[in-house]
Design a protein around this motif. Structure first.
Motif, mmCIF file in Angstrom:
data_model
loop_
_atom_site.group_PDB
_atom_site.id
_atom_site.type_symbol
_atom_site.label_atom_id
_atom_site.label_comp_id
_atom_site.label_asym_id
_atom_site.label_seq_id
_atom_site.Cartn_x
_atom_site.Cartn_y
_atom_site.Cartn_z
ATOM 1 N N SER A 82 -12.712 9.673 11.284
ATOM 2 C CA SER A 82 -11.755 9.954 10.205
ATOM 3 C C SER A 82 -10.363 9.376 10.472
ATOM 4 O O SER A 82 -9.503 9.374 9.600
ATOM 5 N N GLN A 83 -10.174 8.868 11.687
ATOM 6 C CA GLN A 83 -8.881 8.319 12.085
ATOM 7 C C GLN A 83 -8.503 7.079 11.241
ATOM 8 O O GLN A 83 -9.372 6.320 10.820
ATOM 9 N N ILE A 84 -7.187 6.918 11.012
ATOM 10 C CA ILE A 84 -6.703 5.653 10.449
ATOM 11 C C ILE A 84 -6.112 4.839 11.599
ATOM 12 O O ILE A 84 -5.149 5.282 12.243
ATOM 13 N N LEU A 107 0.855 -1.191 0.000
ATOM 14 C CA LEU A 107 0.000 0.000 0.000
ATOM 15 C C LEU A 107 0.887 1.236 0.000
ATOM 16 O O LEU A 107 1.773 1.383 0.838
ATOM 17 N N SER A 108 0.656 2.125 -0.940
ATOM 18 C CA SER A 108 1.372 3.405 -0.942
ATOM 19 C C SER A 108 0.469 4.472 -0.315
ATOM 20 O O SER A 108 -0.739 4.285 -0.167
ATOM 21 N N ASP A 109 1.077 5.572 0.035
ATOM 22 C CA ASP A 109 0.389 6.561 0.867
ATOM 23 C C ASP A 109 -0.891 7.095 0.213
ATOM 24 O O ASP A 109 -1.936 7.211 0.850
ATOM 25 N N ASN A 110 -0.827 7.402 -1.077
ATOM 26 C CA ASN A 110 -1.972 8.044 -1.728
ATOM 27 C C ASN A 110 -3.156 7.095 -1.930
ATOM 28 O O ASN A 110 -4.241 7.505 -2.301
ATOM 29 N N MET A 111 -2.939 5.780 -1.696
ATOM 30 C CA MET A 111 -4.023 4.818 -1.864
ATOM 31 C C MET A 111 -4.969 4.785 -0.657
ATOM 32 O O MET A 111 -6.101 4.313 -0.761
ATOM 33 N N VAL A 112 -4.478 5.233 0.488
ATOM 34 C CA VAL A 112 -5.231 5.053 1.732
ATOM 35 C C VAL A 112 -5.874 6.359 2.186
ATOM 36 O O VAL A 112 -5.175 7.335 2.497
ATOM 37 N N GLY A 113 -7.209 6.357 2.199
ATOM 38 C CA GLY A 113 -7.918 7.546 2.640
ATOM 39 C C GLY A 113 -8.162 7.537 4.140
ATOM 40 O O GLY A 113 -7.700 6.651 4.864
ATOM 41 N N ALA A 114 -8.905 8.517 4.613
ATOM 42 C CA ALA A 114 -9.203 8.620 6.049
ATOM 43 C C ALA A 114 -10.299 7.627 6.430
ATOM 44 O O ALA A 114 -11.013 7.096 5.580
ATOM 45 N N GLY A 115 -10.429 7.374 7.758
ATOM 46 C CA GLY A 115 -11.551 6.583 8.272
ATOM 47 C C GLY A 115 -11.505 5.122 7.920
ATOM 48 O O GLY A 115 -12.527 4.523 7.584
ATOM 49 N N VAL A 116 -10.324 4.518 7.970
ATOM 50 C CA VAL A 116 -10.222 3.073 7.721
ATOM 51 C C VAL A 116 -9.434 2.407 8.851
ATOM 52 O O VAL A 116 -8.736 3.062 9.631
ATOM 53 N N HIS A 117 -9.603 1.100 8.908
ATOM 54 C CA HIS A 117 -8.759 0.281 9.800
ATOM 55 C C HIS A 117 -7.883 -0.600 8.913
ATOM 56 O O HIS A 117 -8.399 -1.324 8.052
ATOM 57 N N ILE A 118 -6.574 -0.527 9.139
ATOM 58 C CA ILE A 118 -5.645 -1.370 8.380
ATOM 59 C C ILE A 118 -5.224 -2.539 9.252
ATOM 60 O O ILE A 118 -4.791 -2.352 10.392
ATOM 61 N N ASN A 119 -5.368 -3.730 8.699
ATOM 62 C CA ASN A 119 -5.040 -4.975 9.398
ATOM 63 C C ASN A 119 -3.834 -5.571 8.656
ATOM 64 O O ASN A 119 -3.982 -6.306 7.692
ATOM 65 N N ALA A 120 -2.637 -5.198 9.105
ATOM 66 C CA ALA A 120 -1.407 -5.561 8.385
ATOM 67 C C ALA A 120 -0.778 -6.777 9.058
ATOM 68 O O ALA A 120 -0.117 -6.659 10.083
ATOM 69 N N ILE A 121 -1.006 -7.944 8.462
ATOM 70 C CA ILE A 121 -0.544 -9.159 9.144
ATOM 71 C C ILE A 121 0.499 -9.925 8.362
ATOM 72 O O ILE A 121 1.096 -10.858 8.883
ATOM 73 N N GLY A 122 0.719 -9.579 7.090
ATOM 74 C CA GLY A 122 1.811 -10.220 6.348
ATOM 75 C C GLY A 122 3.123 -9.567 6.755
ATOM 76 O O GLY A 122 3.164 -8.582 7.488
ATOM 77 N N GLU A 137 5.059 -4.189 4.492
ATOM 78 C CA GLU A 137 4.052 -4.119 3.429
ATOM 79 C C GLU A 137 3.561 -2.704 3.159
ATOM 80 O O GLU A 137 2.968 -2.454 2.128
ATOM 81 N N LEU A 138 3.756 -1.802 4.119
ATOM 82 C CA LEU A 138 3.145 -0.470 4.016
ATOM 83 C C LEU A 138 4.193 0.614 3.846
ATOM 84 O O LEU A 138 5.273 0.555 4.445
ATOM 85 N N HIS A 139 3.867 1.612 3.059
ATOM 86 C CA HIS A 139 4.750 2.779 2.944
ATOM 87 C C HIS A 139 4.805 3.477 4.304
ATOM 88 O O HIS A 139 3.794 3.598 4.999
ATOM 89 N N VAL A 140 5.982 3.946 4.663
ATOM 90 C CA VAL A 140 6.176 4.521 5.995
ATOM 91 C C VAL A 140 5.273 5.752 6.222
ATOM 92 O O VAL A 140 4.868 6.020 7.358
ATOM 93 N N ASP A 141 4.900 6.448 5.165
ATOM 94 C CA ASP A 141 4.027 7.619 5.332
ATOM 95 C C ASP A 141 2.625 7.220 5.819
ATOM 96 O O ASP A 141 1.955 7.993 6.495
ATOM 97 N N ILE A 142 2.195 5.989 5.471
ATOM 98 C CA ILE A 142 0.909 5.517 5.995
ATOM 99 C C ILE A 142 1.026 5.321 7.505
ATOM 100 O O ILE A 142 0.124 5.696 8.268
ATOM 101 N N LEU A 143 2.137 4.739 7.931
ATOM 102 C CA LEU A 143 2.334 4.531 9.360
ATOM 103 C C LEU A 143 2.227 5.850 10.108
ATOM 104 O O LEU A 143 1.617 5.942 11.176
#
Lengths: 353, 353
Positions: B297-299, B222-237, B245-251
């Motif tokens: 709106s939180q991620i 997942l890159s930063d621009n793909m992820v909008g506000a108000g979601v829950h990310i379940n990163a288990i791989g 798996e995730l771009h550091v800007d998402i973190l």
């Protein structure tokens, strides 16, 4: 099983050696030959000591006892032992120590052997003691004193007979019933067995002094004035913090040999000595890098606590010797889907059973 | 067996759940109910988090992979899991991950359950993800994107359906065959399944974003621009050093929740962040000590790597649910002499067999 759920492939099975099968395997080989066989594997692994991953036990302590995992690897094979130590268990008719172990291939991570290790640990402990004694005892040793006649004692006697040429064993235990049990078990094994009523009697005329007592809190099994010059002490009981068998003055008169210093300084006799007290590592003697006994009058002391590599050697021996025998079962312990990504499909296809 | 060698007592036997029996047990309960059952045990153990012995995995690394032991204890029960991770195994038709686990009584040290855990780990990982998502996802979540459609994906979908009310799953994998496999497996499971050809498509309209890819070296799923506000990310791989798996800007835009910070900082997504980067512990949210989601709106991000307590919960659940079923075997794994001091006599008496 339906035709939709094919039987697991060979890869999914782990050979398992139960207690009954371990006893059958030992009987088919003979106790002494079995111990000698482990000792040969031990010698090979001690010579290769530096190639092993070494770590102190991973211990989980509780008020009643301890549960430990003892992992190691030589880069090709990985092994670990699960072992508990609960001194109060005996009073409940349970074993103080039970154990099982596992070997796996390092390159795939797949287990290749699961085995009982209560019986096997007794055999490998005896093999280790005898291999070390062979390298440290006075030349021509023929008599061993055995202080503590519990579960380990008979194995020690047969190992020392086979590997070190011991012909006479002198038994002593604080409980005469234990001595009687050991003496009876050793009948017809080709050893002269002398039952003694004091530790001092047992030590008289012995070149190897084995202490293998349990459930003692810093008890002094051997005091300083009991031990003369020119002996090898094989101190294998007392294997946790707070448990020792020898008076500290004996330690100071001895040259001390240990398996893995970071572990022995916590668990062994040398916990009574300063952290920087000099000790030798037995693998260096066995590998020919260091001299063992240097004079006939010297006291050598093996402060044995049991180390992961010894279990590893014993498991390797068992793995090689069960091949082609009926002394194992195949455990369906590893999921083995046709497509590794399709674990869920494997589960679904099992539903017709 | 001769009459001299009595059968071992019940204490010597350890119940063993094979892969086949685990599948039968799961089928008899139902996959979703099984996951829900584990989640209930997980919730109990998360609430009791502070009572557990916690330690990072005991790992043995090699060029090809890693073999790990994951022990824990709540003071009454001890458990550990053996697990390997060998990404190259898939190319040889082997599982990347195989596992088995054990429970023992702390007061005696005696094992009470040995179980396959390849299947069980997939189920407990899904149960953990769903329990955490239930506590962190936006209210009324109904759609989940699943990026990575390998062995874990279907279990995640059913867990999120059962525990979180997810009704629609959008699947994407870099390999369309994996997506096709997952879509087929999920037919008739009560979910609307949408197969997508890009990660961006899969994420569109989803409130929960699950990433469960494997064998990636710091890939950015997942890159930063793909992820909008108000979601829950379940990163288990990505569960080892060098795998994210995730771009550091998402973190940096997310509030991050982890299982056990000392382990996650080594293995998880947050290895890309400074060692003192603030994270929350999920057990505190589940125990009601900390707030989870604080705004629509939180991620929120669950950086899941899998922790020993989760295996412990799953094994406890299995132990309780196999009682009275035929889905186990009894392994003769513990030596059980009539007299605990007479191991040698037990061996001798077995000689007539």
């Amino acid at each position: 099983m339906t035709t939709d759920a094919p039987a697991p492939s060979d890869l999914a099975f782990v050979p398992f050696v139960s207690v009954q099968n371990m006893m059958r395997l030992v009987q088919s080989i003979g106790v002494e030959s079995f111990i000698e066989g482990i000792a040969a594997y031990l010698e090979e692994d001690f010579r290769n000591w530096e190639a092993f991953d070494k770590t102190p036990r991973v211990a989980s302590h509780s008020a009643e006892g301890v549960i430990e995992l003892m992992p190691t690897s030589n880069g090709e094979v990985y092994g670990f032992k699960y072992v508990n130590g609960h001194p109060k268990n005996t009073r409940e008719g349970l074993q103080t120590v039970t154990a099982f172990g596992l070997l796996a291939q390092v390159d795939t991570g797949y287990p290749v052997l699961l085995s009982e290790m209560t019986m096997l640990t007794a055999l490998r402990t005896a093999a280790t003691s005898a291999l070390v004694a062979k390298n440290l005892m006075p030349k021509g040793s023929h008599t061993m004193a055995v202080i503590g006649n519990g579960a380990q004692s008979e194995f020690q006697c047969l190992a020392m007979k086979k590997l070190c040429g011991i012909r006479r064993v002198k038994l002593y235990d604080i409980d005469p019933a234990a001595t009687a049990k050991a003496a009876k078990n050793l009948e017809g094994q080709g050893l002269e067995v002398v039952s003694c009523t004091t530790a001092q009697d047992a030590i008289e005329g012995a070149q190897i002094l084995t202490t293998c007592t349990a459930d003692k809190q810093c008890a002094t099994i051997l005091s300083d004035n009991m031990v003369g010059a020119g002996v090898h002490i094989n101190a294998i009981g007392g294997d946790c913090p707070g448990k020792t068998e020898l008076h500290v003055d004996i330690l100071k008169r001895s040259d001390i040999f240990v398996e893995y210093p970071p572990q022995t300084r916590i668990e062994g006799e040398i916990q009574a000595l300063p952290d920087d007290y000099p000790v030798e590592e037995v693998w260096e003697v066995i590998a020919g890098r260091k001299q063992g006994r240097t004079s006939e009058s010297q006291i050598t002391l093996f402060d044995g606590v049991g180390f992961a590599i010894e279990d590893f050697s014993a498991l390797r021996f068992v793995r090689d010797r069960i091949k082609g025998t009926p002394f194992m079962e195949q455990l369906d312990m590893l999921a083995d889907p046709d497509d590794p990504r399709d674990l869920f499909g494997m589960l679904q296809r099992s539903s017709g059973e």
